[in-house]
Enzyme design. Structure first.
Site, mmCIF file in Angstrom:
data_model
loop_
_atom_site.group_PDB
_atom_site.id
_atom_site.type_symbol
_atom_site.label_atom_id
_atom_site.label_comp_id
_atom_site.label_asym_id
_atom_site.label_seq_id
_atom_site.Cartn_x
_atom_site.Cartn_y
_atom_site.Cartn_z
ATOM 1 N N CYS A 1 31.265 25.819 40.948
ATOM 2 C CA CYS A 1 31.679 27.038 41.414
ATOM 3 C C CYS A 1 30.468 27.697 42.092
ATOM 4 C CB CYS A 1 32.022 27.867 40.516
ATOM 5 S SG CYS A 1 32.335 29.700 40.761
ATOM 6 N N CYS B 1 35.777 27.697 49.404
ATOM 7 C CA CYS B 1 35.690 27.013 48.131
ATOM 8 C C CYS B 1 36.722 26.284 47.926
ATOM 9 C CB CYS B 1 35.973 28.170 47.113
ATOM 10 S SG CYS B 1 36.109 27.728 45.236
ATOM 11 N N CYS C 1 38.966 34.450 42.887
ATOM 12 C CA CYS C 1 38.188 35.055 44.035
ATOM 13 C C CYS C 1 39.359 35.280 45.010
ATOM 14 C CB CYS C 1 37.288 34.295 44.606
ATOM 15 S SG CYS C 1 35.914 33.994 43.410
ATOM 16 N N GLU D 1 25.669 54.396 21.554
ATOM 17 C CA GLU D 1 26.414 53.137 21.722
ATOM 18 C C GLU D 1 27.045 52.766 20.494
ATOM 19 O OE1 GLU D 1 28.244 49.894 22.687
ATOM 20 O OE2 GLU D 1 27.281 51.159 24.201
ATOM 21 N N GLN E 1 25.271 43.649 33.172
ATOM 22 C CA GLN E 1 26.222 43.437 34.216
ATOM 23 C C GLN E 1 25.887 41.984 34.771
ATOM 24 O OE1 GLN E 1 28.371 45.489 35.502
ATOM 25 N NE2 GLN E 1 27.400 47.591 34.968
ATOM 26 N N CYS F 1 41.992 27.458 41.235
ATOM 27 C CA CYS F 1 41.114 28.509 40.764
ATOM 28 C C CYS F 1 41.592 29.900 41.908
ATOM 29 C CB CYS F 1 39.724 28.612 40.362
ATOM 30 S SG CYS F 1 39.212 30.167 40.091
ATOM 31 N N CYS G 1 33.595 51.274 36.254
ATOM 32 C CA CYS G 1 33.938 49.811 36.594
ATOM 33 C C CYS G 1 35.426 50.001 37.163
ATOM 34 C CB CYS G 1 33.678 48.900 35.731
ATOM 35 S SG CYS G 1 34.500 48.850 34.102
ATOM 36 N N ASN H 1 29.015 55.677 31.045
ATOM 37 C CA ASN H 1 29.304 54.449 31.601
ATOM 38 C C ASN H 1 30.256 53.791 30.684
ATOM 39 O OD1 ASN H 1 29.113 51.753 32.945
ATOM 40 N ND2 ASN H 1 27.325 51.142 31.954
#
Length: 397
Positions: free
Chosen positions: A108, A9, A20, A286, A232, A17, A356, A329
């Site tokens: 990107c 990258c 990552c 929810e 997601q 940036c 997550c 979740n």
């Protein structure tokens, strides 16, 4: 081969940036490191320090790890969350540097191909509409972010986040040109975020198109996303996550199931039918009423009659009996103390926990010791980062 792939990258190499953090690491090594971290954090010793390494737990009660579900190492993101900087004549889309100046990241390599082509057009679109980027240092200008979601069918949701509603008319007048330039744009909206803060979006949404929802085909289920619905970021891996959840649920074959923190209904709708095709008793809960509306709309296209309720999960506990299996979740912070306490005491036989954040997952598991993790799988939603998405099946002992 994906396993030996090493992403390069120019933005990372130039220091523009560093999101990552694992760029330069072979993809198979990334996966192995994430898997090892999951094993360590969720080991028996970590969850219960009193057991130590001399545990006499039967092998059937120990956590079995399936092979990690790998992603494409690049070109996998279905969302672009673009901070707008620069000027109306020369806007930047990407992030801001430490001095609050825009860094342009329109090339990107993380965006899936259809989305990548759209992101490259965004600066020209900003100029053509005549929107002035918001200048953080001067607190002037209007356009703060452009948020784009790309579906497997090539359709788009495009949201312009503005400081005030004063520029909505510009976007409305440009709508025919926008839809001609972006023929897949199904939903276009203006979000109003008036506060001078690092907040992605505000409370007011003005949808400018006739369509309110972006359909997202995931396996055999056609989910529906509204402007502030969560989905997601990696569609392929999300589909794998739902398939795995459905397979584990079918192995247990519960008669009743709750999906808590159900969002737009991904887990609930994938678990709706038994292996013989008959519907289960499924309930989703929810806090977002908008997400619940989307879940209900998606459910209307499927056999069976799942129920979806809008409200805080804690308000529902103990009011409708106890299901055979509960899917949770939660957000990154985890479940908190109340729900694990209820799951521990209510006699739920199985829990499917999609996390997550493996650290908050470990905290929650320690709060319900009677529910033992027996199967786990890593789903690599975010290659090139240390992020870990984990699905764990718990069984009452």
């Amino acid at each position: 081969m994906p396993g030996t792939y090493i992403m390069q990258c120019a933005y990372f190499d130039a220091g523009q940036c560093r999101s990552c953090s694992l760029i330069g690491t072979r993809y198979d090594e990334q996966l192995a490191k994430k898997q090892e971290n999951c094993r360590t954090v969720l080991s028996l010793d970590s969850l219960d320090p009193h057991t130590a390494s001399t545990s006499t737990a039967e092998p059937s009660t120990r956590l079995h790890w399936d092979e990690p579900f790998a992603s494409l190492p690049a070109g996998f993101r279905n969302k672009a969350k673009l901070v707008v900087g620069g000027t109306r004549e020369a806007p930047t889309v990407g992030i801001l540097d430490r001095g609050a100046q825009g860094i342009d990241l329109r090339h990107c390599g993380l965006y899936e191909p259809g989305l990548a082509q759209v992101v490259k057009q965004v600066p020209d679109i900003i100029t053509e509409i005549g929107l002035v980027p918001y200048a953080v240092a001067r607190r002037s200008g209007e356009l703060k972010h452009v948020l784009i979601t790309h579906s497997p069918d090539g359709e788009l949701m495009v949201r312009f986040v503005l400081r005030s509603p004063g520029q909505v008319g510009r976007i409305r007048r440009a709508l025919p040109d926008l839809q001609a330039r972006l023929p897949g744009a199904r939903v276009i909206s203006a979000n109003i975020q008036p506060t001078h803060a690092a907040v992605l979006e505000g409370p007011e949404e003005i949808v400018l198109t006739d369509d309110l929802e972006l359909p997202m085909q995931v396996n055999e289920v056609r989910l529906r996303l509204r402007t502030r619905s969560f989905f997601q970021t990696n569609t392929v891996v999300a589909a794998g996550l739902y398939r795995q959840a459905s397979a584990w649920i079918n192995d247990i074959n519960p008669s009743s199931l709750w999906d808590l923190y159900c969002g737009v209904g991904g887990f609930a709708l994938h678990a709706l039918l038994r292996p013989d095709g008959s519907p289960r008793d499924v309930l989703g809960v929810e806090v977002s009423a908008e997400a619940v509306d989307s879940a209900r709309a998606a459910a209307s296209q499927l056999p069976g009659a799942p129920s979806f309720l809008a409200g805080d999960v804690s308000n529902h506990l103990g009011k409708a009996g106890t299901p055979d299996l509960v899917v949770v979740n939660p957000p990154r912070r985890g479940l908190g103390p109340e729900l694990p306490r209820w799951l521990e005491d209510a006699g739920v036989e199985h829990v499917l926990y999609s996390s997550c954040n493996v650290d908050s997952l470990a905290v929650d598991l320690a709060r319900m010791p009677s529910l033992v993790p027996v199967r786990g799988r890593l789903f690599d939603m975010f290659p090139q980062t240390a992020h870990q998405e984990v699905l764990v099946l718990l069984r009452r002992q």
